[in-house]
Design a protein around this motif. Structure first.
Motif, PDB file in Angstrom:
ATOM      1  N   GLU A  21     -18.306  22.128  54.326  1.00  0.00           N
ATOM      2  CA  GLU A  21     -18.682  23.534  54.248  1.00  0.00           C
ATOM      3  C   GLU A  21     -17.716  24.230  53.302  1.00  0.00           C
ATOM      4  O   GLU A  21     -16.526  24.319  53.569  1.00  0.00           O
ATOM      5  CB  GLU A  21     -18.610  24.147  55.646  1.00  0.00           C
ATOM      6  CG  GLU A  21     -19.171  25.535  55.727  1.00  0.00           C
ATOM      7  CD  GLU A  21     -19.082  26.083  57.149  1.00  0.00           C
ATOM      8  OE1 GLU A  21     -19.162  25.279  58.101  1.00  0.00           O
ATOM      9  OE2 GLU A  21     -18.919  27.301  57.286  1.00  0.00           O
ATOM     10  N   LEU A  22     -18.228  24.695  52.172  1.00  0.00           N
ATOM     11  CA  LEU A  22     -17.384  25.379  51.190  1.00  0.00           C
ATOM     12  C   LEU A  22     -17.732  26.863  51.196  1.00  0.00           C
ATOM     13  O   LEU A  22     -18.907  27.221  51.131  1.00  0.00           O
ATOM     14  CB  LEU A  22     -17.617  24.806  49.781  1.00  0.00           C
ATOM     15  CG  LEU A  22     -16.865  23.521  49.406  1.00  0.00           C
ATOM     16  CD1 LEU A  22     -17.305  22.356  50.255  1.00  0.00           C
ATOM     17  CD2 LEU A  22     -17.034  23.200  47.941  1.00  0.00           C
ATOM     18  N   ARG A  23     -16.709  27.687  51.300  1.00  0.00           N
ATOM     19  CA  ARG A  23     -16.923  29.141  51.315  1.00  0.00           C
ATOM     20  C   ARG A  23     -16.078  29.796  50.227  1.00  0.00           C
ATOM     21  O   ARG A  23     -14.848  29.770  50.292  1.00  0.00           O
ATOM     22  CB  ARG A  23     -16.505  29.727  52.667  1.00  0.00           C
ATOM     23  CG  ARG A  23     -17.392  29.347  53.827  1.00  0.00           C
ATOM     24  CD  ARG A  23     -18.674  30.202  53.879  1.00  0.00           C
ATOM     25  NE  ARG A  23     -19.643  29.604  54.777  1.00  0.00           N
ATOM     26  CZ  ARG A  23     -20.899  29.277  54.432  1.00  0.00           C
ATOM     27  NH1 ARG A  23     -21.327  29.490  53.205  1.00  0.00           N
ATOM     28  NH2 ARG A  23     -21.719  28.737  55.310  1.00  0.00           N
ATOM     29  N   CYS A  64     -11.333  19.480  43.990  1.00  0.00           N
ATOM     30  CA  CYS A  64     -10.941  20.482  44.983  1.00  0.00           C
ATOM     31  C   CYS A  64     -11.251  19.995  46.399  1.00  0.00           C
ATOM     32  O   CYS A  64     -10.483  20.232  47.332  1.00  0.00           O
ATOM     33  CB  CYS A  64     -11.649  21.802  44.724  1.00  0.00           C
ATOM     34  SG  CYS A  64     -11.051  22.641  43.266  1.00  0.00           S
ATOM     35  N   ILE A  65     -12.387  19.317  46.563  1.00  0.00           N
ATOM     36  CA  ILE A  65     -12.756  18.844  47.904  1.00  0.00           C
ATOM     37  C   ILE A  65     -11.778  17.768  48.384  1.00  0.00           C
ATOM     38  O   ILE A  65     -11.339  17.778  49.531  1.00  0.00           O
ATOM     39  CB  ILE A  65     -14.204  18.306  47.924  1.00  0.00           C
ATOM     40  CG1 ILE A  65     -15.195  19.436  47.609  1.00  0.00           C
ATOM     41  CG2 ILE A  65     -14.533  17.688  49.277  1.00  0.00           C
ATOM     42  CD1 ILE A  65     -16.635  18.974  47.448  1.00  0.00           C
ATOM     43  N   THR A  66     -11.396  16.827  47.496  1.00  0.00           N
ATOM     44  CA  THR A  66     -10.504  15.738  47.933  1.00  0.00           C
ATOM     45  C   THR A  66      -9.041  16.137  47.922  1.00  0.00           C
ATOM     46  O   THR A  66      -8.206  15.417  48.462  1.00  0.00           O
ATOM     47  CB  THR A  66     -10.638  14.497  47.027  1.00  0.00           C
ATOM     48  OG1 THR A  66     -10.423  14.913  45.681  1.00  0.00           O
ATOM     49  CG2 THR A  66     -11.994  13.863  47.170  1.00  0.00           C
ATOM     50  N   GLY A  67      -8.716  17.262  47.267  1.00  0.00           N
ATOM     51  CA  GLY A  67      -7.317  17.665  47.236  1.00  0.00           C
ATOM     52  C   GLY A  67      -6.549  17.092  46.067  1.00  0.00           C
ATOM     53  O   GLY A  67      -5.324  17.172  46.027  1.00  0.00           O
ATOM     54  N   ASP A  68      -7.245  16.477  45.106  1.00  0.00           N
ATOM     55  CA  ASP A  68      -6.566  16.059  43.874  1.00  0.00           C
ATOM     56  C   ASP A  68      -5.942  17.291  43.221  1.00  0.00           C
ATOM     57  O   ASP A  68      -4.819  17.239  42.720  1.00  0.00           O
ATOM     58  CB  ASP A  68      -7.547  15.390  42.906  1.00  0.00           C
ATOM     59  CG  ASP A  68      -7.779  13.930  43.255  1.00  0.00           C
ATOM     60  OD1 ASP A  68      -8.057  13.650  44.435  1.00  0.00           O
ATOM     61  OD2 ASP A  68      -7.672  13.067  42.356  1.00  0.00           O
ATOM     62  N   PHE A  69      -6.700  18.422  43.227  1.00  0.00           N
ATOM     63  CA  PHE A  69      -6.125  19.734  42.924  1.00  0.00           C
ATOM     64  C   PHE A  69      -6.392  20.614  44.133  1.00  0.00           C
ATOM     65  O   PHE A  69      -7.405  20.440  44.793  1.00  0.00           O
ATOM     66  CB  PHE A  69      -6.816  20.439  41.745  1.00  0.00           C
ATOM     67  CG  PHE A  69      -7.016  19.636  40.505  1.00  0.00           C
ATOM     68  CD1 PHE A  69      -6.051  18.742  40.085  1.00  0.00           C
ATOM     69  CD2 PHE A  69      -8.167  19.791  39.742  1.00  0.00           C
ATOM     70  CE1 PHE A  69      -6.234  18.009  38.920  1.00  0.00           C
ATOM     71  CE2 PHE A  69      -8.351  19.064  38.586  1.00  0.00           C
ATOM     72  CZ  PHE A  69      -7.389  18.170  38.173  1.00  0.00           C
ATOM     73  N   THR A  75     -12.265  28.562  51.233  1.00  0.00           N
ATOM     74  CA  THR A  75     -11.915  27.578  52.256  1.00  0.00           C
ATOM     75  C   THR A  75     -12.874  26.394  52.202  1.00  0.00           C
ATOM     76  O   THR A  75     -14.047  26.536  51.865  1.00  0.00           O
ATOM     77  CB  THR A  75     -11.992  28.182  53.670  1.00  0.00           C
ATOM     78  OG1 THR A  75     -13.295  28.734  53.850  1.00  0.00           O
ATOM     79  CG2 THR A  75     -10.948  29.248  53.888  1.00  0.00           C
ATOM     80  N   ILE A  76     -12.337  25.240  52.562  1.00  0.00           N
ATOM     81  CA  ILE A  76     -13.125  24.019  52.615  1.00  0.00           C
ATOM     82  C   ILE A  76     -13.007  23.468  54.036  1.00  0.00           C
ATOM     83  O   ILE A  76     -11.896  23.291  54.543  1.00  0.00           O
ATOM     84  CB  ILE A  76     -12.591  22.979  51.604  1.00  0.00           C
ATOM     85  CG1 ILE A  76     -12.634  23.556  50.186  1.00  0.00           C
ATOM     86  CG2 ILE A  76     -13.388  21.684  51.696  1.00  0.00           C
ATOM     87  CD1 ILE A  76     -11.913  22.714  49.158  1.00  0.00           C
ATOM     88  N   ASP A  82     -10.585  22.990  58.931  1.00  0.00           N
ATOM     89  CA  ASP A  82     -10.199  23.612  57.664  1.00  0.00           C
ATOM     90  C   ASP A  82      -9.181  22.724  56.952  1.00  0.00           C
ATOM     91  O   ASP A  82      -8.036  22.584  57.388  1.00  0.00           O
ATOM     92  CB  ASP A  82      -9.584  24.995  57.931  1.00  0.00           C
ATOM     93  CG  ASP A  82      -9.297  25.741  56.633  1.00  0.00           C
ATOM     94  OD1 ASP A  82      -9.421  25.127  55.555  1.00  0.00           O
ATOM     95  OD2 ASP A  82      -8.947  26.934  56.705  1.00  0.00           O
ATOM     96  N   ILE A  83      -9.610  22.099  55.859  1.00  0.00           N
ATOM     97  CA  ILE A  83      -8.725  21.169  55.148  1.00  0.00           C
ATOM     98  C   ILE A  83      -8.219  21.767  53.841  1.00  0.00           C
ATOM     99  O   ILE A  83      -7.594  21.076  53.044  1.00  0.00           O
ATOM    100  CB  ILE A  83      -9.445  19.827  54.842  1.00  0.00           C
ATOM    101  CG1 ILE A  83     -10.711  20.073  54.008  1.00  0.00           C
ATOM    102  CG2 ILE A  83      -9.793  19.088  56.124  1.00  0.00           C
ATOM    103  CD1 ILE A  83     -11.279  18.807  53.386  1.00  0.00           C
ATOM    104  N   SER A  84      -8.446  23.064  53.639  1.00  0.00           N
ATOM    105  CA  SER A  84      -8.138  23.676  52.332  1.00  0.00           C
ATOM    106  C   SER A  84      -6.715  23.418  51.867  1.00  0.00           C
ATOM    107  O   SER A  84      -6.462  23.239  50.686  1.00  0.00           O
ATOM    108  CB  SER A  84      -8.356  25.185  52.396  1.00  0.00           C
ATOM    109  OG  SER A  84      -9.520  25.495  53.086  1.00  0.00           O
ATOM    110  N   ALA A  85      -5.758  23.415  52.816  1.00  0.00           N
ATOM    111  CA  ALA A  85      -4.358  23.301  52.410  1.00  0.00           C
ATOM    112  C   ALA A  85      -3.820  21.872  52.578  1.00  0.00           C
ATOM    113  O   ALA A  85      -2.649  21.627  52.322  1.00  0.00           O
ATOM    114  CB  ALA A  85      -3.503  24.272  53.226  1.00  0.00           C
TER     115      ALA A  85
END
Ligand code: ATP
Ligand code: MG
Lengths: 264, 353
Positions: A21-23, A64-69, A75-76, A82-85
């Motif tokens: 879920e991407l917001r 962005c989803i995998t956290g490479d960046f 928020t993801i 919530d895995i955004s950070a």
């Protein structure tokens, strides 16, 4: 924004809400907004194709989803969390996997060692100072994956000696390691021969029903064959979502993509 | 540096006796029977010192070869372990030395060395390439000046003398033959553990981190933790080497772990080769031979003795320019050129080291 999907039994199976879920997700590189205000919901087990021209921001979305960046906005959520950070490795350990558009492999190691590293990264023996025993579970799952993508004849070959198509296959094997819940495939079919393409489609359609994925694919035929729903991207934004048939028939989409450009 | 242990034998397990190549047995017999034909000076000063510097240098090779991290703080960690056995155990400076038994002093010294190495790693893994070298060099020089000025713990400029190994099993471990076997044992143990770990999950992952850290993170590895753990393991090796070094000379002082020795450890590893754990021992042997005999040779040629440093420096330059993989790399090139088919120019069958 919810997408009606064809295969309801497969999708309703896992009652944890949404797989992804991407917001309001955004990503800027300095002044360049590579992604802006991305809102996207993918159900567990859903198979989504992402289409868009070069530079539309598809790979950046994956990063962005995998956290490479880290995303610069929004928020993801992954299965509700919530895995955004989170750093990339925490996201991977929760069952997220990906392949890379430009193969990112360990060229100085053998095929089996590459897959072994992938399997071990999501196992508990990551830090083990002991060599694997005979019949070690991680080694066995690595061997199974190598066989699955038909690389058993080159399992001890260095990755630098593989053909392009074989390297792409290896990327797929590594993304299937452990127990994936959701996989991001970045143009897995690019540069493959027709036979290799058929094999890829086989692997994708035979994935266990609870495993969802997003696939970036320029080839409309392949994309529509392996997906339940389609997201169209342009200039870092989503401009259309729908079922494959709707997207195919959409005049706006036809004008922009199916008429003019032809990739792959 | 691209292909350490490329043959994928780690995942198939033969009997370990079968896997040891024949020439290993010859080397083993030669090393074990050395005291029969070598004199005390050769055993203690040449081989003892070679094994010790080899172990310390091996800790650098482990970090640089498998982890891609060049740390100049390995001699500092060795020096710290040496200081700790002097402080917790016995020395001539009995106002500072605690006189605790060896089975307390040695593990404690190694523990502190590993903790210190972990902190060094934790600081250094934030950096890359030349910056890693700079930050570890800064730590090395800070340690040097700190020990020179601190009299309460490190006894300042003069350090500690009379630091001797324990009389375990009634053996005087500083007797040349006993010391030879003591250092040989630890050199072999360190070498084997590095070879073993290089194919264990930890070592394989470390090589993955070296080649492609971003991909490793995308496979579920905590890259930073892996790098720090590598520093901790390297610190254990360096600590063992440092204690042996202190016993050999019977003393430890700031100069033991100064900037010069820190760079010598790098020179040794590079001369020998960073691709395989045997490299540091080859480099150490050459370094010790030069340091021991070059002065006499130069003097007999009518040259000033201090020029031997120049000799080592020149050798270093030649190696770096000519064969970035050190003497091991030269040897491999020599073998592959001999096994090359003169007609096709293709490589016959020179197996990788
Ligand atoms: N690391 C980066 N630094 C700066 N700009 C970047 C970076 N990665 C991507 N971009 C820019 O972001 C935009 C989107 O790139 P992205 O790779 O996501 O496109 P894409 O949709 O995957 O395209 P393609 O179909 O060519 O793979 C491009 O303008 C690109 O130049
Ligand atoms: Mg892309």
């Amino acid at each position: 924004m919810n997408v009606p999907v064809s295969n309801m039994t497969r999708i309703s199976g896992n009652g944890v809400g949404n797989a992804l879920e991407l917001r309001g997700v955004g990503k800027s590189f300095g002044a360049l907004a590579a992604l802006a205000d991305i809102n996207m919901v993918v159900k567990p087990g859903e198979r989504r194709a992402v289409l868009g021209s070069n530079g539309a921001g598809k790979t950046t979305l994956f990063n962005c989803i995998t956290g490479d960046f880290l995303a610069t906005a929004g928020t993801i959520r992954f299965f509700g969390e919530d895995i955004s950070a989170f750093p990339a490795y925490e996201r991977i350990r929760r069952g997220l996997r990906r392949t890379y558009q430009i193969s990112l492999l360990f060229t100085a190691l053998s095929v089996l060692d590459n897959v072994y590293l992938a399997c071990n990264g999501v196992s508990r023996g990551r830090f083990s100072f002991r060599r694997p025993q005979r019949n070690d579970a991680v080694t066995e799952s690595a061997e199974t994956l190598v066989n699955m993508v038909h690389l058993d004849s080159v399992r001890n070959t260095l990755v630098s000696d593989l053909s392009y198509g074989q390297q792409r296959q290896l990327e797929i094997a590594m993304a299937l390691s452990g127990a994936p819940r959701f996989i991001l495939f970045d143009e897995p079919a690019a540069g493959l021969s027709p036979a290799e393409r058929r094999e890829l489609i086989d692997i994708l359609t035979n994935l266990p029903g609870h495993v969802g994925y997003i696939i970036i694919e320029h080839d409309m035929d392949v994309a529509l064959r392996v997906s339940d729903s389609v997201t169209m991207m342009h200039n870092g934004r989503i401009f259309k979502e729908g079922k494959p048939a709707e997207i195919e028939d959409d005049p706006e989409v036809q004008a922009l993509y199916l008429g003019g450009e032809n990739h792959g | 540096m691209a292909s350490i242990d490329t043959h994928a034998d780690g995942l198939t397990s033969q009997s370990w006796v079968e896997r040891i190549p024949a020439h290993y047995y010859f080397i083993a017999i030669a090393l074990i029977s050395m005291p029969v034909f070598a004199g005390d000076f050769i055993l203690f000063q040449i081989f003892g010192w070679t094994f010790i510097l080899g172990v310390i240098s091996l800790s650098l090779m482990f970090l640089a070869g498998y982890g891609g991290m060049v740390s100049l703080a390995q001699m500092t960690i060795a020096g710290l372990a040496g200081y700790m056995v002097a402080i917790f155990g016995n020395s001539a400076i009995d106002t500072i030395s605690q006189g605790w038994p060896w089975y307390v002093a040695i593990p404690l010294a190694l523990l502190i060395a590993v903790l210190f190495g972990t902190i060094v790693g934790w600081l250094a893994v934030r950096t890359d390439g030349i910056y890693t070298i700079m930050i570890t060099l800064a730590i090395a020089s800070a340690f040097f000046y700190f020990t020179r000025q601190n009299y309460v713990i490190f006894n300042g400029y003069s350090g500690f003398n009379g630091v001797l190994p324990p009389q375990l099993f009634g053996i005087d471990w500083r007797h040349p033959v006993a010391f030879y076997y003591l250092t040989l044992f630890w050199a072999v143990a360190a070498y084997c553990s590095v070879v073993y770990i290089s194919r264990a999950p930890f070592g394989l992952a470390l090589q993955g981190v070296r080649d492609n850290a971003r991909r490793m993170a995308a496979l579920g590895y905590n890259v930073t933790a892996h790098r720090v753990a590598a520093y901790a393991f390297a610190a254990l090796l360096a600590g063992i080497g440092g204690i042996l070094l202190t016993w050999q000379s019977g003393q430890i002082s700031p100069g033991t772990a100064g900037i010069g020795p820190a760079i010598d450890i790098l020179v040794i590893a590079v001369i020998g080769g960073l691709r395989h754990p045997v490299g540091p021992f080859i480099g150490a042997f050459i370094y010790v031979l030069l340091k021991t005999f070059a002065v006499d040779v130069l003097l007999s040629l009518g040259l000033a003795g201090e020029r031997f440093q120049l000799l080592i420096g020149l050798g270093f330059l030649i190696i770096v320019f000519w064969s970035p993989d050190g003497l091991l790399g030269l040897w491999e090139r020599f073998r592959s050129s001999r096994s090359r088919d003169p007609l096709t120019g293709r490589n016959g069958g020179g197996r990788e080291l």
